[in-house]
Design a protein around this motif. Structure first.
Motif, PDB file in Angstrom:
ATOM      1  N   GLY A 139      -1.820  92.630  12.822  1.00 23.14           N
ATOM      2  CA  GLY A 139      -2.903  93.248  13.577  1.00 23.14           C
ATOM      3  C   GLY A 139      -2.463  94.337  14.535  1.00 23.14           C
ATOM      4  O   GLY A 139      -2.808  94.308  15.719  1.00 23.14           O
ATOM      5  N   HIS A 140      -1.695  95.312  14.064  1.00 23.73           N
ATOM      6  CA  HIS A 140      -1.230  96.439  14.887  1.00 23.73           C
ATOM      7  C   HIS A 140      -0.409  95.970  16.090  1.00 23.73           C
ATOM      8  O   HIS A 140      -0.464  96.569  17.171  1.00 23.73           O
ATOM      9  CB  HIS A 140      -2.413  97.293  15.365  1.00 23.73           C
ATOM     10  CG  HIS A 140      -3.286  97.782  14.262  1.00 23.73           C
ATOM     11  ND1 HIS A 140      -2.860  98.743  13.355  1.00 23.73           N
ATOM     12  CD2 HIS A 140      -4.545  97.430  13.903  1.00 23.73           C
ATOM     13  CE1 HIS A 140      -3.837  98.970  12.488  1.00 23.73           C
ATOM     14  NE2 HIS A 140      -4.863  98.190  12.791  1.00 23.73           N
ATOM     15  N   ALA A 141       0.315  94.883  15.902  1.00 21.04           N
ATOM     16  CA  ALA A 141       1.153  94.360  16.977  1.00 21.04           C
ATOM     17  C   ALA A 141       2.326  93.607  16.384  1.00 21.04           C
ATOM     18  O   ALA A 141       2.312  93.190  15.218  1.00 21.04           O
ATOM     19  CB  ALA A 141       0.348  93.444  17.896  1.00 21.04           C
ATOM     20  N   VAL A 142       3.347  93.443  17.204  1.00 20.79           N
ATOM     21  CA  VAL A 142       4.493  92.607  16.873  1.00 20.79           C
ATOM     22  C   VAL A 142       4.391  91.342  17.722  1.00 20.79           C
ATOM     23  O   VAL A 142       4.281  91.421  18.954  1.00 20.79           O
ATOM     24  CB  VAL A 142       5.822  93.334  17.148  1.00 20.79           C
ATOM     25  CG1 VAL A 142       7.008  92.424  16.874  1.00 20.79           C
ATOM     26  CG2 VAL A 142       5.917  94.600  16.288  1.00 20.79           C
ATOM     27  N   TRP A 143       4.386  90.182  17.063  1.00 23.70           N
ATOM     28  CA  TRP A 143       4.269  88.894  17.742  1.00 23.70           C
ATOM     29  C   TRP A 143       5.641  88.238  17.763  1.00 23.70           C
ATOM     30  O   TRP A 143       6.373  88.266  16.758  1.00 23.70           O
ATOM     31  CB  TRP A 143       3.279  87.996  17.027  1.00 23.70           C
ATOM     32  CG  TRP A 143       1.858  88.502  17.039  1.00 23.70           C
ATOM     33  CD1 TRP A 143       1.384  89.630  16.448  1.00 23.70           C
ATOM     34  CD2 TRP A 143       0.740  87.880  17.682  1.00 23.70           C
ATOM     35  NE1 TRP A 143       0.029  89.758  16.664  1.00 23.70           N
ATOM     36  CE2 TRP A 143      -0.399  88.694  17.418  1.00 23.70           C
ATOM     37  CE3 TRP A 143       0.572  86.716  18.424  1.00 23.70           C
ATOM     38  CZ2 TRP A 143      -1.671  88.386  17.882  1.00 23.70           C
ATOM     39  CZ3 TRP A 143      -0.691  86.394  18.892  1.00 23.70           C
ATOM     40  CH2 TRP A 143      -1.790  87.222  18.641  1.00 23.70           C
TER      41      TRP A 143
ATOM     42  N   THR B 253       6.685  79.984  24.558  1.00 18.77           N
ATOM     43  CA  THR B 253       5.577  80.941  24.579  1.00 18.77           C
ATOM     44  C   THR B 253       5.434  81.686  23.259  1.00 18.77           C
ATOM     45  O   THR B 253       6.395  81.831  22.493  1.00 18.77           O
ATOM     46  CB  THR B 253       5.778  81.974  25.699  1.00 18.77           C
ATOM     47  OG1 THR B 253       7.082  82.567  25.578  1.00 18.77           O
ATOM     48  CG2 THR B 253       5.653  81.328  27.057  1.00 18.77           C
ATOM     49  N   LEU B 254       4.212  82.157  23.020  1.00 16.08           N
ATOM     50  CA  LEU B 254       3.909  83.050  21.902  1.00 16.08           C
ATOM     51  C   LEU B 254       3.425  84.358  22.509  1.00 16.08           C
ATOM     52  O   LEU B 254       2.462  84.376  23.289  1.00 16.08           O
ATOM     53  CB  LEU B 254       2.840  82.448  20.994  1.00 16.08           C
ATOM     54  CG  LEU B 254       2.438  83.289  19.785  1.00 16.08           C
ATOM     55  CD1 LEU B 254       3.616  83.468  18.827  1.00 16.08           C
ATOM     56  CD2 LEU B 254       1.260  82.643  19.055  1.00 16.08           C
ATOM     57  N   LEU B 255       4.088  85.442  22.168  1.00 20.94           N
ATOM     58  CA  LEU B 255       3.854  86.744  22.780  1.00 20.94           C
ATOM     59  C   LEU B 255       3.316  87.748  21.772  1.00 20.94           C
ATOM     60  O   LEU B 255       3.638  87.682  20.580  1.00 20.94           O
ATOM     61  CB  LEU B 255       5.161  87.286  23.370  1.00 20.94           C
ATOM     62  CG  LEU B 255       5.946  86.332  24.282  1.00 20.94           C
ATOM     63  CD1 LEU B 255       7.319  86.907  24.584  1.00 20.94           C
ATOM     64  CD2 LEU B 255       5.173  86.051  25.558  1.00 20.94           C
TER      65      LEU B 255
ATOM     66  N   GLU C 128       1.919  90.769  26.008  1.00 20.67           N
ATOM     67  CA  GLU C 128       0.868  89.820  26.358  1.00 20.67           C
ATOM     68  C   GLU C 128       1.325  88.410  25.994  1.00 20.67           C
ATOM     69  O   GLU C 128       1.886  88.202  24.919  1.00 20.67           O
ATOM     70  CB  GLU C 128      -0.424  90.128  25.588  1.00 20.67           C
ATOM     71  CG  GLU C 128      -0.894  91.566  25.692  1.00 20.67           C
ATOM     72  CD  GLU C 128      -1.944  91.893  24.642  1.00 20.67           C
ATOM     73  OE1 GLU C 128      -2.256  91.001  23.811  1.00 20.67           O
ATOM     74  OE2 GLU C 128      -2.439  93.035  24.628  1.00 20.67           O
ATOM     75  N   THR C 129       1.073  87.444  26.861  1.00 23.58           N
ATOM     76  CA  THR C 129       1.343  86.037  26.549  1.00 23.58           C
ATOM     77  C   THR C 129       0.084  85.434  25.963  1.00 23.58           C
ATOM     78  O   THR C 129      -0.948  85.367  26.616  1.00 23.58           O
ATOM     79  CB  THR C 129       1.767  85.258  27.802  1.00 23.58           C
ATOM     80  OG1 THR C 129       2.954  85.844  28.345  1.00 23.58           O
ATOM     81  CG2 THR C 129       2.044  83.802  27.456  1.00 23.58           C
TER      82      THR C 129
END
Length: 327
Positions: free
Chosen positions: A211-215, A223-225, A239-240
């Motif tokens: 989704g246009h991001a790196v997790w 944590t999941l960022l 973002e957390t």
């Protein structure tokens, strides 16, 4: 198959202690009873030979490609459980990898043409990203990463033609051209770092492009960022998205939404993490898990490799179909 050397055995123990400490520091285990599943063990591996499956990529035929950390190998496992070694990373004399002190293959990603990419951590100039052709054979190093780091999870963004590697020790996400070349420091922040640096610990671990991001997961911090990718391809503010995921390793999305299945290595569970950060345990040791390290999803099928870092027996691959709606 060579036996696991004494040094590598000590390294497994170091991983065990470090991840257990991470889980203890971040609090208790997520609550909730596992949901019903028809989980089954489709393949078992040899712990003494270093066949500790750390990460997974799926093939179109339903088979799974696994990174065997301590044997330095990449293997293919068919739906019926037949295991074939595709490639072995080169032996390193006197490896000096942070925390584990052995040469280990950790992350794996697959391109649409079948090419595989893996992270190889050695504590030497061989540390970096390596490419393996679709038919296996001799791996080729396509990028160097810092020898004092621990490149762990690996994600491929074919649209942008880049690979992202999560460094568990340096608290960094590295960006490398898919064709190979110089690695750049794409993201570095306290949220990615181990909580016990510099004394040891695993920070950034699992990684996915979605989704246009790196997790990214942080094992020490539970944590999941999410790191949005700006139009110029640089990293936006971190973002957390979830906390309290004790001992989280790698993870996978269940669909186009932001629901995640996360491997919680220390507790031997897989958690379904919803977009609001709440979670439910959906797989556990009773389903065959032996310290799960990563997750892959195809349709309603879930693949979970277990490295048995704590139990030190029965590393395996579990496949399940779970009764959730992908989101």
């Amino acid at each position: 198959m060579p036996r696991l050397p004494r040094l590598a055995g000590a390294a497994v123990a170091a991983v065990t202690v470090s991840v257990l400490a991470s889980a203890t520091a971040s609090g208790g285990e997520p609550g909730g009873e596992p949901e019903r599943s028809d989980a089954r063990v489709v393949a078992r591996f040899d712990f003494a030979a270093g066949q500790t499956p750390e990460n997974i990529a799926l093939e179109r035929d339903g088979s799974a490609d696994l990174a065997f950390a301590f044997s330095r190998q990449v293997a293919n496992v068919t739906p019926r459980g037949r295991t074939r070694i595709l490639a072995t990373l080169p032996e390193v004399r006197n490896p000096n990898t942070p925390i584990v002190h052995s040469a280990v293959v950790l992350g794996i990603a697959r391109a649409h043409d079948g090419t595989l990419y893996v992270t190889y951590a050695t504590g030497t100039r061989k540390t970096g990203i390596w490419r393996i052709t679709r038919d296996g054979g001799t791996p080729e190093q396509i990028a160097k990463l810092p020898a004092d780091g621990l490149p762990n999870g690996l994600a491929l963004d074919e649209h942008r033609g880049v690979l992202y590697a999560a460094d568990s020790v340096l608290g960094t996400v590295w960006r490398v051209p898919q064709a190979g070349g110089t690695a750049t420091k794409w993201a570095k922040a306290p949220a990615l770092a181990p909580s016990r640096a510099p004394s040891g610990g695993f920070g950034a671990n699992g990684i996915k492009v979605h989704g246009h991001a790196v997790w990214v997961s942080n094992s020490d911090r539970g944590t999941l960022l999410r790191i949005p990718v700006r139009p110029d391809d640089s990293a936006d503010t971190i973002e957390t998205r979830a906390t309290g995921l004790d001992g989280i390793d790698d993870f996978a999305f269940t669909g186009r939404g932001h629901t995640v299945l996360a491997a919680l290595t220390a507790s031997g569970q897989v958690a379904l993490v919803r977009p609001d950060g709440t979670r439910t345990i959906v797989l556990a040791r009773k389903d065959g898990l032996a310290d799960p390290t990563s997750v892959a999803v195809r349709d309603r099928s879930v693949y979970v490799p277990s490295a048995a870092y704590f139990t030190m027996r029965d590393p395996n691959l579990v496949v399940a179909r779970l009764p959730w709606r992908a989101g």
